[in-house]
Scaffold this active site. Sequence first.
Site, short mmCIF file in Angstrom:
data_model
loop_
_atom_site.label_atom_id
_atom_site.label_comp_id
_atom_site.label_asym_id
_atom_site.label_seq_id
_atom_site.Cartn_x
_atom_site.Cartn_y
_atom_site.Cartn_z
N LYS A 150 -9.90 -8.26 8.04
CA LYS A 150 -10.57 -8.57 9.31
C LYS A 150 -10.35 -7.40 10.25
CE LYS A 150 -6.74 -11.11 11.39
NZ LYS A 150 -6.27 -12.35 11.95
N HIS A 200 0.83 -1.21 0.00
CA HIS A 200 0.00 0.00 0.00
C HIS A 200 0.87 1.26 0.00
CE1 HIS A 200 -3.63 -2.34 0.67
NE2 HIS A 200 -4.31 -1.23 0.52
#
Length: 185
Positions: A103, A38
């Site tokens: 999650k 990222h």
Amino acid sequence: MAEYKLTTPLTDEDMDQLRAGDVVKLTGTIYTARDAAHKRLVDLLDKGEELPFDLKGSVVYYVGPSPAPPGRPIGSAGPTTSYRMDTYAPRLHSLGQKASIGKGKRNDAVKQALKDYKAVYFGATGGAGALLSMCIKEAKVIAFDELGPEAIRELTVEDFPLLVINDSHGGELYAVPDRKAAGVE
């Protein structure tokens, strides 16, 4: 709670129908990226360079899979904790990313970006990486190979089981105090 079968790339219309608590079986192409990947994606954007995949309608899975066993395209592929990507997610959503998979909870900036850009956050079952990997039919590294498990991979998935955690309308499954009253039990 509704169930949907969706195929990538995802659209605004796909996002409009989804609500927190819905079950989705996703088929098509998704991309893997964790923290280091990222950061590199955002660095490329800052330099005005091209990304290794088209963000429009894309789904990014926060996963660092284990090596592929013989005869399989990928090893265990369970979700990683999503908040580590929260710094980068709003910008990627602003450029067309429609969903992320991970999650855990997301911060307020990510939740706002989901509403602003018609996107969702899917939860995948933690601890079930070996089972989830059975829905991955193909996997190939497309960027940042030197990052090993954190390299960006293009995955072909079939009926990948997901749960809508945050929808594009501001709904959040984790914020529901009484799941039965909310109709998700």
